[in-house]
Scaffold this motif. Structure first.
Motif, PDB file in Angstrom:
ATOM      1  N   UNK A  90       0.905  -1.273   0.065  1.00  0.00           N
ATOM      2  CA  UNK A  90      -0.001   0.160  -0.062  1.00  0.00           C
ATOM      3  C   UNK A  90       0.755   1.155   0.011  1.00  0.00           C
ATOM      4  N   UNK A  91       2.071   1.327  -0.476  1.00  0.00           N
ATOM      5  CA  UNK A  91       3.027   2.327  -0.502  1.00  0.00           C
ATOM      6  C   UNK A  91       3.806   2.339  -1.488  1.00  0.00           C
ATOM      7  N   UNK A  92       4.059   3.827  -2.010  1.00  0.00           N
ATOM      8  CA  UNK A  92       5.190   3.797  -3.254  1.00  0.00           C
ATOM      9  C   UNK A  92       6.048   4.866  -2.671  1.00  0.00           C
ATOM     10  N   UNK A  93       7.407   4.665  -3.266  1.00  0.00           N
ATOM     11  CA  UNK A  93       8.448   5.533  -2.601  1.00  0.00           C
ATOM     12  C   UNK A  93       8.618   6.375  -3.814  1.00  0.00           C
ATOM     13  N   UNK A  94       8.465   7.610  -3.620  1.00  0.00           N
ATOM     14  CA  UNK A  94       8.693   8.789  -4.554  1.00  0.00           C
ATOM     15  C   UNK A  94      10.153   9.489  -4.371  1.00  0.00           C
ATOM     16  N   UNK A  95      10.951   9.435  -5.484  1.00  0.00           N
ATOM     17  CA  UNK A  95      12.089  10.450  -5.316  1.00  0.00           C
ATOM     18  C   UNK A  95      12.027  11.519  -6.070  1.00  0.00           C
ATOM     19  N   UNK A  96      12.219  12.705  -5.596  1.00  0.00           N
ATOM     20  CA  UNK A  96      12.255  14.022  -6.378  1.00  0.00           C
ATOM     21  C   UNK A  96      13.641  14.765  -6.128  1.00  0.00           C
ATOM     22  N   UNK A  97      14.142  15.006  -7.396  1.00  0.00           N
ATOM     23  CA  UNK A  97      15.600  15.531  -7.461  1.00  0.00           C
ATOM     24  C   UNK A  97      15.473  17.071  -7.948  1.00  0.00           C
ATOM     25  N   UNK A 130       6.959  34.279  -3.129  1.00  0.00           N
ATOM     26  CA  UNK A 130       5.946  34.094  -1.919  1.00  0.00           C
ATOM     27  C   UNK A 130       6.614  34.217  -0.360  1.00  0.00           C
ATOM     28  N   UNK A 131       7.491  34.865  -0.195  1.00  0.00           N
ATOM     29  CA  UNK A 131       8.146  35.339   1.203  1.00  0.00           C
ATOM     30  C   UNK A 131       8.757  34.001   1.725  1.00  0.00           C
ATOM     31  N   UNK A 132       8.715  33.907   2.973  1.00  0.00           N
ATOM     32  CA  UNK A 132       9.198  32.809   3.865  1.00  0.00           C
ATOM     33  C   UNK A 132       8.522  31.802   3.668  1.00  0.00           C
ATOM     34  N   UNK A 133       9.122  30.721   2.866  1.00  0.00           N
ATOM     35  CA  UNK A 133       8.276  29.531   2.502  1.00  0.00           C
ATOM     36  C   UNK A 133       9.247  28.078   2.865  1.00  0.00           C
ATOM     37  N   UNK A 134       8.705  27.079   2.916  1.00  0.00           N
ATOM     38  CA  UNK A 134       9.735  25.856   3.154  1.00  0.00           C
ATOM     39  C   UNK A 134      10.043  25.224   1.728  1.00  0.00           C
ATOM     40  N   UNK A 135      10.963  25.046   1.499  1.00  0.00           N
ATOM     41  CA  UNK A 135      11.379  24.583   0.220  1.00  0.00           C
ATOM     42  C   UNK A 135      12.185  23.313   0.285  1.00  0.00           C
ATOM     43  N   UNK A 136      12.481  22.473  -0.878  1.00  0.00           N
ATOM     44  CA  UNK A 136      13.523  21.415  -0.963  1.00  0.00           C
ATOM     45  C   UNK A 136      14.549  21.674  -2.015  1.00  0.00           C
ATOM     46  N   UNK A 137      15.862  21.325  -1.391  1.00  0.00           N
ATOM     47  CA  UNK A 137      16.819  21.249  -2.372  1.00  0.00           C
ATOM     48  C   UNK A 137      17.347  20.092  -2.738  1.00  0.00           C
ATOM     49  N   UNK A 138      18.045  19.770  -3.738  1.00  0.00           N
ATOM     50  CA  UNK A 138      18.632  18.568  -4.007  1.00  0.00           C
ATOM     51  C   UNK A 138      17.553  17.451  -4.047  1.00  0.00           C
ATOM     52  N   UNK A 139      17.877  16.198  -3.391  1.00  0.00           N
ATOM     53  CA  UNK A 139      17.012  14.958  -3.415  1.00  0.00           C
ATOM     54  C   UNK A 139      16.280  14.957  -2.254  1.00  0.00           C
ATOM     55  N   UNK A 140      15.027  14.313  -2.468  1.00  0.00           N
ATOM     56  CA  UNK A 140      14.246  13.895  -1.216  1.00  0.00           C
ATOM     57  C   UNK A 140      13.424  12.582  -1.749  1.00  0.00           C
ATOM     58  N   UNK A 141      13.211  11.854  -0.670  1.00  0.00           N
ATOM     59  CA  UNK A 141      12.335  10.612  -0.817  1.00  0.00           C
ATOM     60  C   UNK A 141      11.182  10.732  -0.117  1.00  0.00           C
ATOM     61  N   UNK A 142       9.930  10.668  -0.693  1.00  0.00           N
ATOM     62  CA  UNK A 142       8.776  10.483  -0.100  1.00  0.00           C
ATOM     63  C   UNK A 142       7.831   9.283   0.054  1.00  0.00           C
ATOM     64  N   UNK A 143       7.459   8.633   1.062  1.00  0.00           N
ATOM     65  CA  UNK A 143       6.591   7.495   1.054  1.00  0.00           C
ATOM     66  C   UNK A 143       5.152   8.206   0.789  1.00  0.00           C
ATOM     67  N   UNK A 144       4.441   7.448  -0.336  1.00  0.00           N
ATOM     68  CA  UNK A 144       3.001   7.743  -0.496  1.00  0.00           C
ATOM     69  C   UNK A 144       2.214   6.608  -0.269  1.00  0.00           C
ATOM     70  N   UNK A 145       1.338   6.704   0.496  1.00  0.00           N
ATOM     71  CA  UNK A 145       0.573   5.552   1.068  1.00  0.00           C
ATOM     72  C   UNK A 145      -0.857   5.512   0.448  1.00  0.00           C
ATOM     73  N   UNK A 146      -1.494   4.532  -0.086  1.00  0.00           N
ATOM     74  CA  UNK A 146      -2.521   4.316  -0.904  1.00  0.00           C
ATOM     75  C   UNK A 146      -3.693   3.509  -0.123  1.00  0.00           C
ATOM     76  N   UNK A 147      -4.709   3.979  -0.315  1.00  0.00           N
ATOM     77  CA  UNK A 147      -6.045   2.964  -0.147  1.00  0.00           C
ATOM     78  C   UNK A 147      -6.170   2.198  -1.164  1.00  0.00           C
TER      79      UNK A 147
END
Length: 638
Positions: free
Chosen positions: A73-80, A120-137
């Protein structure tokens, strides 16, 4: 000491390391392992192409999107984000498509870096590479191929920002059983709408019940039994009361309270078994057996049986089998106690198939479980519990009717006549599925006038008549007037017996009455695709109503809900479509099977892109207030 090393990198290696696309491996991390999770400003190679401001990378090269199945029920997403680029945390959203019943349930985002962004002013951002677990029904079942789409937006540090973009990756989720899925991950219907991080996709009522059934079967069976008790007070079950009453009253002097109980129990059990078997078959094969029995010839034959039973209760004749057959049946009955109960069981079987073919959320939930997991035992148990809940009021009614019905005398004839009227009313109610509205109004008018005459509306009251005699005459006169109104209303163009004077109101307004003139009729999947696409081009979503003449709850929606001014105002912001599946032909069945619909009433909603908003799917009857609230939620989700 200081050392210098010169490394000449060919253009192919740079491309392999820094350029990628959705589903393709390769990122800045392949050239500089361990440094891709930091800030882009710190990455070696930032000035690799120094010598003036470098040209901005194309979006598909600046931001690489990859996704793979991690578990059931989970996929692993990688955004770079490449060196010198970043992604906005709050712009990330995911949606799943390509497989029925699969949707994004939750997204686990890592912490971002706060940046003072010029946009947008002070906002959270991502640099480089991140991995994100995505859960499904998802529903239990075999391996399923799905497409996971990511919506995001990013910028190059210090100058340009890219417009919002979407990428998709297709991969296969492994097979899984219901017991292996965690709580909250089981759903047979879900949404394809984008789901922001940390938000779970909503579930429709039938999906929540289906999930409850697979997670907690024992508690769910109790819930289905209670749901059946509530359904017993709907127009789908009410018509069974005169059938059961006719059976019990027909026993005459032989009737006792224990006998009334056993007759009622056999009738209810036969009805419950029929619902269960028909439901399991519908869930396994996608065919609604009850819909098949809505053929005009079958309904007409059943109506004829009711009329003949009613006339026998009025004393016109006695329904008897030929003498030779009676003798054989009596001998068989002596050998087998309770042989007469088989006839009651047959009536319960036919009642379940013909009288009440309504689809409600609990019924749909059980069919979802059967269809998606193939677990006919669990789904069948839920259907049986639902049916027994529906049967409890019938059982109580049968026993009490058997207890309080007089045993002999003129009172017995009067009681039999009352139940005879009930059987005639049931016959007219069934004919409403195949005859036009004015004809039904004439039949109701004739029945009311006949009852009024029998109650003495046209007879003279003698001096000194009892109060009861005067009361029955007053009731007869009232029924006579109501019958006349039905006939006059039908002649004036009315088509609904509960509003016999509606034809006069329409004439005074100068136009014929129309409940929902904006509905567009569709017949096939192709018709639906064209209609939904046309609505999307006009900037609107669409609503599809599955309707049938033999569906009682559909007609209640037609007459009570859709004409409501508040509902009409909200429907003006959608394109209302209607699929008339009365014929239940090949096109109708193909259209229903395409969306997993067992039968009407069911209402589906589509967004401007033509995607169904599955969590907002409705099954059953909804009054104007409930439906207006739901429409508001649908419009907010567009």
């Amino acid at each position: 000491a200081e050392q210098s090393v010169r490394v000449d990198l060919p253009q192919e290696a740079v491309s392999a390391g820094l350029v990628g696309s959705a589903g393709q491996a390769g990122s800045a991390g392949d050239l500089f392992p361990g440094l891709t999770a930091g800030r882009g400003d710190d990455l070696p190679g930032k000035d690799l192409l120094a010598g003036g401001a470098p040209a901005a990378l194309p979006p598909e090269e600046a931001f690489v999107y990859e996704a793979i199945a991690f578990d059931a029920d989970t996929a692993l997403v990688r955004l770079t984000a490449q060196a010198g680029y970043y992604l906005y945390t709050e712009k990330l959203a995911f949606r799943a498509s390509g497989a029925p019943g699969v949707a994004v349930r939750a997204v686990e985002l890592p912490a971002g870096v706060t940046k003072d962004d010029p946009e947008f002013g002070a906002v959270p951002v991502y640099y480089g590479q991140i991995e994100i677990p995505v859960h499904f029904t998802r529903p239990p079942g075999p391996a399923t191929g799905i497409t996971l789409q990511a919506d995001f937006q990013g910028c190059r540090d210090g100058d340009i920002c890219y417009p919002p973009m979407s990428r998709s990756v297709t991969f296969e989720m492994p097979p899984v059983s219901a017991g292996d899925l965690p709580e909250g991950a089981i759903a047979a219907e879900a949404t394809a709408a984008a789901v922001p991080a940390q938000d779970a996709a909503p579930l429709s009522e039938q999906d929540r019940l289906a999930g409850l059934l697979t997670r907690n079967p024992a508690g769910a069976l109790v819930a289905f039994f209670v749901a059946g008790l509530l359904l017993a007070f709907t127009p789908c079950v009410f018509p069974m009361l005169p059938i059961l009453s006719g059976i019990i009253v027909g026993q005459g002097a032989r009737l006792t309270t224990p006998r009334a109980f056993w007759l009622s129990l056999v009738y209810v059990l036969a009805m419950a078994v029929t619902y269960t078997v028909a439901g399991v078959l519908a869930g396994l094969f996608g065919q609604n057996l009850q819909a098949v029995f809505q053929n005009p010839w079958i309904i007409s034959g059943f109506v004829l049986v009711f009329v003949l039973l009613a006339l026998s209760m009025f004393g016109f004749y006695e329904l008897q089998l030929p003498g030779r057959l009676q003798t054989r049946l009596a001998e068989a009955s002596n050998r087998q106690r309770g042989g007469e109960l088989w006839g009651v069981a047959v009536m319960g079987f036919l009642s379940a198939l013909i009288v009440g073919p309504c689809v409600a959320p609990p019924l749909m939930a059980a069919l979802i479980v059967i269809g998606s997991s193939g677990d006919a035992v669990l789904g069948g148990a839920a259907l049986f519990a639902l049916s027994m809940g529906m049967g409890v009021p019938l059982l109580l009614f049968g026993v009490t009717a058997g207890k309080f019905v007089p045993r002999a005398g003129a009172w017995m004839n009067a009681v039999k006549a009352v139940f005879g009227v009930g059987l005639l009313a049931l016959a007219i109610w069934m004919l409403e599925r195949i005859l036009p509205g004015p004809a039904i109004m004439l039949l109701w008018g004739a029945l009311a006038i006949g009852c009024g005459v029998y109650l003495g509306a046209l007879e003279r009251i003698e001096a000194g008549a009892s109060g009861w005699r005067r009361l029955w005459k007053s009731l007869g006169v009232l029924l006579l007037l109501l019958g006349a109104l039905e006939i006059i209303g039908a002649a004036a163009g009315g088509d609904y017996w509960l509003r016999p004077l509606a034809g006069f109101n329409a004439r005074s307004a100068g136009a014929p009455a129309q409940d929902h003139p904006s509905f567009v009729r569709i017949k096939s999947l192709r018709d639906l695709e064209h209609a939904v696409a046309a609505a999307g081009q006009g900037g609107r979503g669409a609503m599809l109503d599955f309707y049938a003449d033999w569906c009682v709850e559909c007609k209640r929606m037609e007459r009570n809900t859709f004409p409501d001014p508040g509902v009409q105002a909200l429907l003006a912001r959608l394109q209302p479509l209607q699929a008339d599946v009365t014929a239940n032909d090949a096109d109708d069945q193909a259209l229903m099977q395409a969306f997993g619909i067992i039968g009407p009433p069911a209402i589906l909603f589509f967004d401007r892109n033509g995607e169904e908003l599955k969590p907002f799917r409705l099954v059953g009857y909804f009054d104007p207030a409930e439906f207006s609230t739901h429409l508001g939620r649908v419009l907010d989700a567009q």
